[in-house]
Design a protein around this motif. Structure first.
Motif, PDB file in Angstrom:
ATOM      1  N   GLU A 100       0.823  -1.204   0.000  1.00 23.18           N
ATOM      2  CA  GLU A 100       0.000   0.000   0.000  1.00 23.18           C
ATOM      3  C   GLU A 100       0.861   1.261   0.000  1.00 23.18           C
ATOM      4  N   SER A 101       2.011   1.190   0.688  1.00 26.93           N
ATOM      5  CA  SER A 101       2.869   2.362   0.817  1.00 26.93           C
ATOM      6  C   SER A 101       3.751   2.551  -0.410  1.00 26.93           C
ATOM      7  N   TRP A 102       4.352   1.453  -0.880  1.00 31.30           N
ATOM      8  CA  TRP A 102       5.276   1.519  -2.014  1.00 31.30           C
ATOM      9  C   TRP A 102       4.810   0.573  -3.113  1.00 31.30           C
ATOM     10  N   PRO A 103       3.715   0.880  -3.792  1.00 29.43           N
ATOM     11  CA  PRO A 103       3.214  -0.022  -4.838  1.00 29.43           C
ATOM     12  C   PRO A 103       4.148  -0.125  -6.036  1.00 29.43           C
ATOM     13  N   MET A 104       5.091   0.809  -6.154  1.00 29.13           N
ATOM     14  CA  MET A 104       6.007   0.798  -7.292  1.00 29.13           C
ATOM     15  C   MET A 104       7.128  -0.243  -7.146  1.00 29.13           C
ATOM     16  N   VAL A 105       7.234  -0.871  -5.976  1.00 26.68           N
ATOM     17  CA  VAL A 105       8.255  -1.893  -5.734  1.00 26.68           C
ATOM     18  C   VAL A 105       7.577  -3.254  -5.724  1.00 26.68           C
ATOM     19  N   GLY A 106       8.083  -4.185  -6.558  1.00 23.48           N
ATOM     20  CA  GLY A 106       7.438  -5.479  -6.691  1.00 23.48           C
ATOM     21  C   GLY A 106       8.341  -6.644  -6.373  1.00 23.48           C
ATOM     22  N   GLU A 107       7.820  -7.856  -6.574  1.00 20.59           N
ATOM     23  CA  GLU A 107       8.548  -9.059  -6.191  1.00 20.59           C
ATOM     24  C   GLU A 107       9.738  -9.349  -7.093  1.00 20.59           C
ATOM     25  N   ASP A 108       9.809  -8.701  -8.241  1.00 19.11           N
ATOM     26  CA  ASP A 108      10.958  -8.899  -9.138  1.00 19.11           C
ATOM     27  C   ASP A 108      12.049  -7.858  -8.925  1.00 19.11           C
ATOM     28  N   ASP A 109      11.839  -6.942  -7.989  1.00 19.74           N
ATOM     29  CA  ASP A 109      12.836  -5.905  -7.729  1.00 19.74           C
ATOM     30  C   ASP A 109      13.921  -6.404  -6.783  1.00 19.74           C
ATOM     31  N   ARG A 110      15.050  -5.703  -6.823  1.00 22.16           N
ATOM     32  CA  ARG A 110      16.133  -5.910  -5.851  1.00 22.16           C
ATOM     33  C   ARG A 110      16.507  -4.544  -5.281  1.00 22.16           C
ATOM     34  N   TYR A 111      16.347  -4.399  -3.991  1.00 24.95           N
ATOM     35  CA  TYR A 111      16.559  -3.123  -3.292  1.00 24.95           C
ATOM     36  C   TYR A 111      17.997  -3.085  -2.767  1.00 24.95           C
ATOM     37  N   MET A 112      18.762  -2.064  -3.169  1.00 17.68           N
ATOM     38  CA  MET A 112      20.124  -1.921  -2.670  1.00 17.68           C
ATOM     39  C   MET A 112      20.102  -1.112  -1.378  1.00 17.68           C
ATOM     40  N   CYS A 113      20.492  -1.752  -0.291  1.00 15.20           N
ATOM     41  CA  CYS A 113      20.448  -1.143   1.039  1.00 15.20           C
ATOM     42  C   CYS A 113      21.844  -0.682   1.433  1.00 15.20           C
ATOM     43  N   GLU A 141       8.714   6.497  13.394  1.00 15.41           N
ATOM     44  CA  GLU A 141       7.474   6.241  14.117  1.00 15.41           C
ATOM     45  C   GLU A 141       6.257   6.002  13.228  1.00 15.41           C
ATOM     46  N   ILE A 142       6.321   6.411  11.967  1.00 13.43           N
ATOM     47  CA  ILE A 142       5.118   6.353  11.130  1.00 13.43           C
ATOM     48  C   ILE A 142       5.315   5.343   9.996  1.00 13.43           C
ATOM     49  N   SER A 143       4.500   5.416   8.943  1.00 15.75           N
ATOM     50  CA  SER A 143       4.584   4.388   7.896  1.00 15.75           C
ATOM     51  C   SER A 143       4.332   4.998   6.519  1.00 15.75           C
ATOM     52  N   SER A 144       5.291   5.817   6.092  1.00 19.51           N
ATOM     53  CA  SER A 144       5.274   6.413   4.748  1.00 19.51           C
ATOM     54  C   SER A 144       3.907   6.989   4.384  1.00 19.51           C
ATOM     55  N   PRO A 145       3.399   7.960   5.149  1.00 21.35           N
ATOM     56  CA  PRO A 145       2.052   8.475   4.860  1.00 21.35           C
ATOM     57  C   PRO A 145       1.974   9.320   3.602  1.00 21.35           C
ATOM     58  N   ILE A 146       3.107   9.905   3.183  1.00 22.57           N
ATOM     59  CA  ILE A 146       3.115  10.794   2.018  1.00 22.57           C
ATOM     60  C   ILE A 146       4.034  10.189   0.963  1.00 22.57           C
TER      61      ILE A 146
END
Length: 544
Positions: free
Chosen positions: A214-227, A328-333
Motif C-alpha cells: 500500500e505504501s510503495w506499490p512501485m516496488v514489486g517481487e521482481d525488484d532488488r533493493y540496494m540497502c 514512528e510512522i509508515s510512509s504516509p506521504i
C-alpha cells in the motif's frame, strides 16, 4: 502483499490485517523457503548470494543457538554490529524466535550507550569485539550475556561470553503461541537531537505498513533493493524485511560510497535504491561519466526531492519518487514517478489520514503552515509508543493522532511540502523562514557539500539567519562569493547574515546534523558577517 490465494484461509476476520505469513518474519521465511527455495533473497557486496532456502537454514541454526542461551519469545535482544552477514543473521534469528530485535548505533558510547542499554531491558547483546571496550566504561544495567562476532578478541567486561560462530542447533523449539502481526518486532532508537534517544516500539504490522504494497506499490517481487543504510536505522533494517514480505531480494552494502555507488549497483543487479538528498547531490556533483547509465537501477526514492531531480533522471536514467517518513510512522506521504511540483513530498497514500494543525491541534487552512499529524486506518499500522517512556508516548499521541513535530503546507491539489522541523523554524523581522528551504539554496552552490541553517539572536529583535557549511572534498568555499550567489537566488529576508565553514558538520550517531549544538555555539570567531563585510541586502521596492 494481499492474500489473493483463495486456498489459503485467513488468519483474521479483519481484512485490514494481512495473514501472518504475509507480515511476520518467521512465517515469511518458512513460506518462501517452501514456495521459492531457489530464488535469491540476499546478494552481498562481494557477490555471494543466499537463496530463501539458504536463509532459512542459516537463521534457524542461529535461532536454535540463541535459544540454548535462554532467549525466548518476547525477550529484547540488543545487537551492536556494523552492516554485514552477522548483523542480518542476528536480526532474522532474533525475530524467528519471536524475540525483539534492538539494534544499537555503532557510534554509541558513554552516557548515550548507557541510556540505550538501560532503556532496552536486554539481558543479552550481540556485539563486534571492537566495540565491547566501551561497555567497560558504563553501567551495563541488566546485561548478563555477550555474544561476540568474528574471531577478534575483546576486553573482559564482566559478561558471560559466547562466540556468534558457535551458535548452532538442530532445531528451534515450538513457539509458546503464534507470533502475531501486532507483536513487537523491533526497537529503533531515534537520533536524540533534542534529548535522550527514544526507543520506538515497532510491531511486525508497523514494519509491513512502512514500505509494503500500500505504501510503495512501485516496488514489486521482481525488484532488488540496494540497502546502503546502517542496519540500526529504519532505513537499513526496513529494506530486508519489506523485500522479504514481497518474496523479493535485497543487495546488502556496507555503506554509501559516492565513487563506487553505480559500480556496486551494477554488480549486485539492484533495481531500486534509496537516496537521501545529500547522497543525490554527491552523485550529481561527480564529473559525468560513460558509466552513468551502465547499471540496472530503474527506480530511486529521493528524500528530500532536490531541485535537480529532473537532471538526475536524465543523467542516470532513473525514475524518481519521493516520500515523507520517520521511524514512528509508515510512509504516509508518497509521490508519483518524477513529480513535477518543486519541493513536494507527494500526497497522502491510501489508508492514512493527515492533518496540518496549529499549536492547539486545530486545522489550518490550505496553503498555511501547520504541524503534520498522522493516523492510519489499519490497527498497529504505526508505532506502539516509546519504550519505557509513557510521557513521551502520551505527548506524541495527543488527541489520538501522532504528532510528527514537522511543519508542512498543503496546496489545493493535495500535495504536501515540508517546511521545517517545528523547533528549527526561524523568524526574522516579521518573516517566517524555513531552515530547510535555506539549506536547499545553499547546497545548490557547486562547492557546498552540506549545510545547516540556524537562528541566532539579533541585536534588534527576533532572529538572524546563520548557515554552517561544509565543502565538497577537494574544493574550498569562497564565502563572499557564496553570499553573492545566494543574494541572486533568495528573497532578501532569507539571505544569511552569518556564514561559517567547517570541514564536517556535527552529527548524531544516526548522521542527523546537531543543530542544537550549532545554535549553542552561535556566532563563533571564525564566522563571517555579511553586514560587517559591507554586503547589505535591501528590501525590494516596486514602482506602481
Amino acid at each position: 502483499m494481499p492474500n489473493t490465494n483463495p486456498a489459503r484461509a485467513r488468519d483474521f476476520t479483519d481484512p485490514r490485517i494481512p495473514n501472518r505469513d504475509e507480515c511476520v518474519l518467521r512465517y515469511l521465511v518458512d513460506r518462501w523457503a517452501v514456495e521459492r527455495p531457489d530464488k535469491v533473497h540476499v546478494v552481498w557486496e562481494d557477490g555471494e548470494e543466499w537463496t530463501f532456502a539458504d536463509v532459512r537454514r542459516r537463521i534457524t541454526e542461529k535461532a536454535a543457538g540463541l535459544e540454548k542461551l535462554g532467549v525466548r519469545q518476547g525477550d529484547f535482544v540488543a545487537v551492536w554490529l556494523p552492516n554485514g552477514r552477522d548483523a542480518l543473521l542476528a536480526f532474522y534469528a532474533i525475530n524467528y524466535l519471536g524475540a525483539v530485535f534492538v539494534p544499537f548505533n555503532t557510534a554509541y558510547r558513554g552516557n548515550l550507550l548507557a541510556h540505550v542499554v538501560a532503556n532496552s531491558g536486554a539481558k543479552l547483546i550481540i556485539a563486534h569485539p571492537d566495540l565491547v571496550g566501551r561497555m567497560g566504561e558504563i553501567d551495563r544495567a541488566g546485561l548478563a550475556q555477550l555474544v561476540l562476532t568474528t574471531q577478534g578478541d575483546a576486553p573482559d567486561v564482566g559478561l558471560e561470553v559466547t562466540r556468534f560462530d558457535d551458535l548452532a542447533g538442530d532445531a528451534v523449539s515450538p513457539l509458546d503461541r503464534p507470533i502475531q502481526p501486532w507483536d513487537i518486532q523491533s526497537i529503533i532508537y531515534t537520533s536524540g537531537t533534542t534529548g535522550p534517544s527514544k526507543g520506538v516500539l515497532s510491531s511486525y504490522l508497523h514494519m509491513f505498513s512502512n514500505a509494503g504494497p500500500e505504501s510503495w506499490p512501485m516496488v514489486g517481487e521482481d525488484d532488488r533493493y540496494m540497502c546502503v543504510a546502517p542496519i540500526f536505522h529504519i532505513g537499513g533494517m526496513g529494506p530486508p524485511f519489506v523485500m522479504l514480505a514481497r518474496g523479493a531480494s535485497v543487495a546488502m552494502v556496507e555503506s554509501f560510497s559516492t565513487d563506487r555507488f553505480w559500480e556496486i549497483a551494477a554488480r549486485t543487479k539492484a533495481t531500486v535504491v534509496f537516496l537521501l538528498g545529500v547522497m543525490a547531490t554527491f552523485l550529481m556533483k561527480r564529473p559525468p561519466s560513460p558509466e552513468d547509465r551502465n547499471h540496472t537501477v530503474r527506480k530511486a526514492f529521493m528524500v528530500p526531492l532536490t531541485d535537480d531531480a529532473p537532471a538526475f533522471t536524465e543523467r542516470f536514467g532513473i525514475d524518481i519518487y519521493t516520500i515523507f517518513n520517520m521511524t514512528e510512522i509508515s510512509s504516509p506521504i508518497v509521490s508519483e514517478a518524477n513529480p513535477v511540483k518543486r519541493g513536494t513530498c507527494g500526497k497522502a497514500r491510501p489508508g492514512v489520514e493527515v492533518r496540518l494543525v496549529d499549536a492547539n491541534d486545530c486545522e489550518v487552512p490550505v496553503g498555511e503552515i501547520g504541524e503534520m499529524l498522522v493516523r492510519t486506518d489499519r490497527p498497529w499500522g504505526m508505532n506502539s509508543g516509546y519504550n519505557r517512556n509513557p510521557e513521551a508516548t502520551a505527548k506524541a499521541w495527543g488527541n489520538g493522532w501522532f504528532h510528527t513535530g514537522d511543519a508542512f503546507r498543503q496546496d489545493e491539489d493535495g500535495y504536501f511540502y515540508f517546511v521545517d522541523r517545528v523547533k528549527d523554524a526561524i523568524r526574522r523581522r516579521g518573516e517566517n523562514i524555513s531552515s530547510f528551504e535555506v539549506e536547499v539554496e545553499v547546497c545548490a552552490h557547486p562547492a557546498v557539500r552540506e549545510a545547516a541553517a540556524i537562528a541566532v539572536p539579533s541585536e534588534f529583535s527576533e532572529d538572524e539567519v546563520m548557515v554552517v557549511v561544509a565543502p565538497v572534498p577537494g574544493q574550498a568555499i569562497d564565502v563572499p562569493e557564496l553570499a553573492r550567489f545566494l543574494i541572486d537566488r533568495m528573497p532578501y529576508f532569507m539571505v544569511p547574515r552569518y556564514i561559517r565553514v567547517m570541514d564536517e558538520l556535527p552529527k548524531t550517531p544516526s548522521a542527523k546534523v546537531l543543530k542544537a549544538d550549532l545554535r549553542s555555539e552561535g556566532v563563533t570567531a571564525d564566522t563571517w558577517d555579511r553586514e560587517k563585510a559591507g554586503m547589505r541586502v535591501r528590501r525590494e521596492s516596486f514602482a506602481g
